[in-house]
Enzyme design. Sequence first.
Site, PDB file in Angstrom:
ATOM      1  CB  THR A 144      -0.966   0.002   1.204  1.00 37.84           C
ATOM      2  OG1 THR A 144      -0.224  -0.227   2.403  1.00 37.84           O
ATOM      3  CG2 THR A 144      -2.017  -1.083   1.050  1.00 37.84           C
ATOM      4  CB  THR A 181       1.164  -3.308  13.574  1.00 42.83           C
ATOM      5  OG1 THR A 181       1.174  -3.515  14.969  1.00 42.83           O
ATOM      6  CG2 THR A 181       0.089  -2.312  13.216  1.00 42.83           C
ATOM      7  CG  ASN A 386      -0.285   8.242   7.567  1.00 40.20           C
ATOM      8  OD1 ASN A 386      -0.929   7.219   7.539  1.00 40.20           O
ATOM      9  ND2 ASN A 386       1.039   8.256   7.673  1.00 40.20           N
ATOM     10  CB  THR A 391      -7.646  12.463  -1.001  1.00 47.91           C
ATOM     11  OG1 THR A 391      -6.458  12.831  -0.285  1.00 47.91           O
ATOM     12  CG2 THR A 391      -8.856  12.660  -0.104  1.00 47.91           C
TER      13      THR A 391
END
Length: 391
Positions: A144, A181, A386, A391
């Site tokens: 990502t 995580t 972040n 967007t």
Amino acid sequence: MTIPSGFQFSTAQCGFKRPGRSDLGLVVSTVPAVAAGVFTTNRFQAAPVLVARDILEKGSSGIRAIVVNSGQANACTGQEGIANCRATLELLSALGLEASAILPASTGVIGDQLKMELWEKAVPALRENLGRMGLVDMARAIMTTDTFPKLAAREVTLSSGTVRLAGFCKGAGMICPNMATMLGFILCDAGVEHEWWQQALVRCVDKSFNAITVDGDTSTNDCVLALANGTAVRALGADLDLLEEALLEICQDLAYMIVQDAEGGTKVMRINVRGAASMSDAQLAARAVGNSPLVKTALYGRDPNWGRIVAALGRSGAAFEPDDVVVRIAGMTIFRQGTPVKADWDSLLASALRRDVVDIDLELCAGEAELTLMASDFTEEYIKINAEYRT
């Protein structure tokens, strides 16, 4: 890179978040594999976490595949999200896989339902690409905000023969260990018992993915899944120690890469806590320092600001006497007996703070427990990534 025998890979470009990039990956074992899993402790657990846990609880010795998508987390999506997750597994029956033998994982934006029409279109591509893709392709498909694919591999010579392990993961932000995580996947061609495989994975995760932090956030989708398909030789007795050592090395390599990436990070801060009253206190101390925005920004700015370290340690909740604490940066004692050691630290530490890895040692003198936590610095790039994530 050495790849364990009996595994095939496939990827597809689905357009889950943006067109023109692979965002769906599939690992298939040619034979049923023993599976282990460690999952997030976040109370809001994503649909793929719930489904994967359910599948493992019902039968962890006949798993054939892992399917992973990026761009859609399928978290906080209710019963519809769970139903969609199970439907994606049913779609893979076109590849000769039973839904109950596939472990799902997802990463991406929280709250959006899966785009099932895109999944349906992806199945022919997965079928066509199966066996044509490699481990690097898988690692790229699950990225990502990662800036590079994260992979590690080992080959181990056991008394009965040679076995291979390989792992890949994704993770750069929303990283704070309370399991692992990130998404991590380990493949192995040794034959093992399920109970040992699960326990070994837990032990290795505690010493690797549970010992890193980037920003103090634990995700809804965290999981580490491990498959051992037994297509090489069986690991027994003392060989299990060698196998676990290799598993730990892979987990630690991947964990380091996550902190190294760290969404704009420039340095890895290695926080070594010694002399804590308990392991719990060692965790509290290390995480308070490693998650402190003030400590992390000082590290980025190459500022030996010991005051920020001491302040974070003081609010950590760990038990110690302030006058007993010793703080070292890059091996140099900068604070002891409740006061700073007088020196020109800006000059003395200038070179050390330009390095990729900076050691911060915290001697609490309150017991025997010790712990090492790897953390990142904070940069302007982290905020930008972040702030613009959706967007």
